[in-house]
Scaffold this motif. Structure first.
Motif, PDB file in Angstrom:
ATOM      1  N   MET A  17      63.490  43.086  30.417  1.00  0.00           N
ATOM      2  CA  MET A  17      62.507  42.788  31.455  1.00  0.00           C
ATOM      3  C   MET A  17      61.593  41.631  31.055  1.00  0.00           C
ATOM      4  O   MET A  17      60.937  41.047  31.923  1.00  0.00           O
ATOM      5  CB  MET A  17      61.638  44.019  31.727  1.00  0.00           C
ATOM      6  CG  MET A  17      62.360  45.211  32.308  1.00  0.00           C
ATOM      7  SD  MET A  17      61.195  46.582  32.537  1.00  0.00           S
ATOM      8  CE  MET A  17      62.321  47.906  33.005  1.00  0.00           C
ATOM      9  N   ARG A  18      61.558  41.315  29.778  1.00  0.00           N
ATOM     10  CA  ARG A  18      60.611  40.295  29.316  1.00  0.00           C
ATOM     11  C   ARG A  18      61.143  38.888  29.559  1.00  0.00           C
ATOM     12  O   ARG A  18      62.276  38.566  29.216  1.00  0.00           O
ATOM     13  CB  ARG A  18      60.284  40.487  27.833  1.00  0.00           C
ATOM     14  CG  ARG A  18      59.181  39.541  27.357  1.00  0.00           C
ATOM     15  CD  ARG A  18      58.589  39.976  26.041  1.00  0.00           C
ATOM     16  NE  ARG A  18      57.498  39.095  25.633  1.00  0.00           N
ATOM     17  CZ  ARG A  18      56.696  39.327  24.602  1.00  0.00           C
ATOM     18  NH1 ARG A  18      56.859  40.426  23.867  1.00  0.00           N
ATOM     19  NH2 ARG A  18      55.729  38.497  24.293  1.00  0.00           N
ATOM     20  N   ILE A  19      60.287  38.050  30.142  1.00  0.00           N
ATOM     21  CA  ILE A  19      60.581  36.649  30.394  1.00  0.00           C
ATOM     22  C   ILE A  19      59.683  35.827  29.476  1.00  0.00           C
ATOM     23  O   ILE A  19      58.484  36.111  29.358  1.00  0.00           O
ATOM     24  CB  ILE A  19      60.277  36.291  31.857  1.00  0.00           C
ATOM     25  CG1 ILE A  19      61.068  37.192  32.811  1.00  0.00           C
ATOM     26  CG2 ILE A  19      60.578  34.821  32.138  1.00  0.00           C
ATOM     27  CD1 ILE A  19      60.538  37.152  34.222  1.00  0.00           C
ATOM     28  N   PRO A  20      60.201  34.801  28.812  1.00  0.00           N
ATOM     29  CA  PRO A  20      59.338  33.972  27.961  1.00  0.00           C
ATOM     30  C   PRO A  20      58.220  33.331  28.775  1.00  0.00           C
ATOM     31  O   PRO A  20      58.400  33.018  29.966  1.00  0.00           O
ATOM     32  CB  PRO A  20      60.295  32.910  27.408  1.00  0.00           C
ATOM     33  CG  PRO A  20      61.657  33.482  27.572  1.00  0.00           C
ATOM     34  CD  PRO A  20      61.605  34.353  28.788  1.00  0.00           C
TER      35      PRO A  20
ATOM     36  N   ALA B 297      46.479  39.725  25.383  1.00  0.00           N
ATOM     37  CA  ALA B 297      47.006  38.507  25.997  1.00  0.00           C
ATOM     38  C   ALA B 297      46.947  38.600  27.517  1.00  0.00           C
ATOM     39  O   ALA B 297      46.987  39.696  28.090  1.00  0.00           O
ATOM     40  CB  ALA B 297      48.455  38.274  25.560  1.00  0.00           C
ATOM     41  N   PRO B 298      46.883  37.443  28.176  1.00  0.00           N
ATOM     42  CA  PRO B 298      47.061  37.438  29.628  1.00  0.00           C
ATOM     43  C   PRO B 298      48.530  37.714  29.935  1.00  0.00           C
ATOM     44  O   PRO B 298      49.416  37.406  29.127  1.00  0.00           O
ATOM     45  CB  PRO B 298      46.680  36.004  30.018  1.00  0.00           C
ATOM     46  CG  PRO B 298      47.014  35.192  28.804  1.00  0.00           C
ATOM     47  CD  PRO B 298      46.733  36.086  27.622  1.00  0.00           C
ATOM     48  N   ALA B 299      48.805  38.283  31.088  1.00  0.00           N
ATOM     49  CA  ALA B 299      50.193  38.625  31.419  1.00  0.00           C
ATOM     50  C   ALA B 299      50.418  38.538  32.921  1.00  0.00           C
ATOM     51  O   ALA B 299      49.469  38.541  33.721  1.00  0.00           O
ATOM     52  CB  ALA B 299      50.521  40.030  30.919  1.00  0.00           C
ATOM     53  N   ILE B 300      51.680  38.448  33.281  1.00  0.00           N
ATOM     54  CA  ILE B 300      52.107  38.535  34.670  1.00  0.00           C
ATOM     55  C   ILE B 300      53.136  39.650  34.745  1.00  0.00           C
ATOM     56  O   ILE B 300      54.062  39.692  33.933  1.00  0.00           O
ATOM     57  CB  ILE B 300      52.750  37.225  35.162  1.00  0.00           C
ATOM     58  CG1 ILE B 300      51.756  36.067  35.102  1.00  0.00           C
ATOM     59  CG2 ILE B 300      53.294  37.390  36.587  1.00  0.00           C
ATOM     60  CD1 ILE B 300      52.406  34.708  35.335  1.00  0.00           C
TER      61      ILE B 300
ATOM     62  N   GLY C 215      59.877  45.382  37.246  1.00  0.00           N
ATOM     63  CA  GLY C 215      60.925  44.393  37.419  1.00  0.00           C
ATOM     64  C   GLY C 215      61.047  43.477  36.217  1.00  0.00           C
ATOM     65  O   GLY C 215      62.086  43.398  35.570  1.00  0.00           O
ATOM     66  N   ALA C 216      59.959  42.781  35.902  1.00  0.00           N
ATOM     67  CA  ALA C 216      59.942  41.857  34.772  1.00  0.00           C
ATOM     68  C   ALA C 216      58.491  41.608  34.374  1.00  0.00           C
ATOM     69  O   ALA C 216      57.567  41.971  35.110  1.00  0.00           O
ATOM     70  CB  ALA C 216      60.626  40.542  35.146  1.00  0.00           C
ATOM     71  N   PHE C 217      58.306  40.994  33.215  1.00  0.00           N
ATOM     72  CA  PHE C 217      56.940  40.670  32.801  1.00  0.00           C
ATOM     73  C   PHE C 217      56.932  39.456  31.879  1.00  0.00           C
ATOM     74  O   PHE C 217      57.922  39.149  31.213  1.00  0.00           O
ATOM     75  CB  PHE C 217      56.255  41.862  32.123  1.00  0.00           C
ATOM     76  CG  PHE C 217      56.863  42.305  30.819  1.00  0.00           C
ATOM     77  CD1 PHE C 217      56.331  41.880  29.603  1.00  0.00           C
ATOM     78  CD2 PHE C 217      57.965  43.151  30.785  1.00  0.00           C
ATOM     79  CE1 PHE C 217      56.882  42.292  28.392  1.00  0.00           C
ATOM     80  CE2 PHE C 217      58.527  43.569  29.576  1.00  0.00           C
ATOM     81  CZ  PHE C 217      57.986  43.137  28.384  1.00  0.00           C
TER      82      PHE C 217
ATOM     83  N   LEU D 144      55.171  31.618  34.934  1.00  0.00           N
ATOM     84  CA  LEU D 144      56.618  31.712  35.149  1.00  0.00           C
ATOM     85  C   LEU D 144      56.983  30.847  36.343  1.00  0.00           C
ATOM     86  O   LEU D 144      56.130  30.474  37.155  1.00  0.00           O
ATOM     87  CB  LEU D 144      57.072  33.160  35.365  1.00  0.00           C
ATOM     88  CG  LEU D 144      56.603  33.930  36.601  1.00  0.00           C
ATOM     89  CD1 LEU D 144      57.454  33.608  37.842  1.00  0.00           C
ATOM     90  CD2 LEU D 144      56.656  35.420  36.359  1.00  0.00           C
ATOM     91  N   ARG D 145      58.265  30.528  36.445  1.00  0.00           N
ATOM     92  CA  ARG D 145      58.804  29.826  37.607  1.00  0.00           C
ATOM     93  C   ARG D 145      59.920  30.671  38.199  1.00  0.00           C
ATOM     94  O   ARG D 145      60.557  31.443  37.514  1.00  0.00           O
ATOM     95  CB  ARG D 145      59.357  28.449  37.192  1.00  0.00           C
ATOM     96  CG  ARG D 145      58.277  27.474  36.735  1.00  0.00           C
ATOM     97  CD  ARG D 145      58.859  26.103  36.417  1.00  0.00           C
ATOM     98  NE  ARG D 145      57.825  25.190  35.951  1.00  0.00           N
ATOM     99  CZ  ARG D 145      57.051  24.468  36.741  1.00  0.00           C
ATOM    100  NH1 ARG D 145      57.239  24.526  38.064  1.00  0.00           N
ATOM    101  NH2 ARG D 145      56.133  23.661  36.246  1.00  0.00           N
TER     102      ARG D 145
END
Length: 257
Positions: A85-88, A132-135, A160-162, A253-254
């Motif tokens: 689920m983790r996105i760089p 940390a800040p996160a989305i 979904g993802a983060f 993220l994009r």
């Protein structure tokens, strides 16, 4: 009396996620209550672990009044995070992999030791290695993003993802930091960390308590997403998303089509 088909419901939700195909609400027709819903969540996540994914943390849901109002439920909930689920930070996701993705700004903790259930919030400083800040990208598997409380719990709280931004030492206060969610350079949501149960550290306390009810203890090195500071915003293809948290920095993220 025969209870809900835990494995069957988990399979339905797992297939919905795998194929990005929405399903109707399940709780009412299957008799799913909150406890059974967490059992479904466990089975749903186990399905992911069985194919090689790893647990990397927990996440909170519905920690702000804005989110409760947005989805029509009124109880704090928790879910699980896996490594896939983790996105760089700054990475790209394909919206076609999701049903109706939405993004929201959050605060993330990196756990250094295992906080004890009921441990005073003020003692968390040495339990949390960094912040940390996160989305978070949430994606309900239910049609029209509409569900009951047991439905969303069973669906692993719409996980979904983060994305997690740069880690930094925990500041003295986290209870009233300004938060922005930007889409393509324009402010889409404005909020405060105070929306996360008054203080994101309280979300950690709640997460420890609620997960503990179901035999789950947080682990050293896990990520903990404290919950959204604003309402979620639909994510369209080709968007650039940035979360800004005062004193903590940014995460981004994009999305591609």
């Amino acid at each position: 009396m025969i209870g809900p088909d835990i494995a069957g419901i988990a399979e339905t939700l797992g297939t919905a996620a795998d194929t990005a195909t929405a399903v109707g609400q399940l709780a009412a027709e299957t008799g799913l209550d909150v406890d059974a819903a967490y059992a479904v969540q466990t089975a749903l996540v186990q399905r992911r672990l069985d194919r090689g994914e790893r647990l990397v943390g927990l996440k909170m849901g519905l920690t702000s009044k804005a989110k409760m109002a947005q989805v029509g439920v009124d109880e704090v909930i928790w879910g699980r995070l896996t490594d896939t689920m983790r996105i760089p930070d700054g990475g790209t996701i394909d919206v076609a992999d999701f049903i109706h993705p939405r993004v929201e700004p959050e605060v993330a903790f990196l756990l250094d030791r295992l906080p004890e259930p009921g441990e005073p919030v003020g003692d968390f400083t040495d339990a949390v290695r960094a912040v940390a800040p996160a989305i978070e990208l949430i994606d309900s598997r239910y049609a029209n993003f509409t569900f009951s409380l047991p439905d969303v719990i069973a669906d692993n709280t719409s996980a979904g993802a983060f994305v997690i931004g740069p880690w930094s030492p925990v500041p003295d206060g986290l209870d009233n930091l300004g938060v922005l969610l930007e889409i393509d350079g324009r402010v889409a949501q404005v909020g405060s960390t105070a929306a996360i149960l008054g203080d994101p550290r309280r979300a950690l306390d709640e997460g420890i308590r609620l997960a503990g009810r179901h035999g789950v203890r947080l682990r050293s090195g896990w990520v903990f997403l404290a919950g959204a500071a604003t309402a979620a915003v639909p994510l369209r293809a080709g968007a650039h998303v940035r979360a800004v948290v005062e004193r903590l920095g940014t995460a981004s993220l994009r999305s591609s089509s």
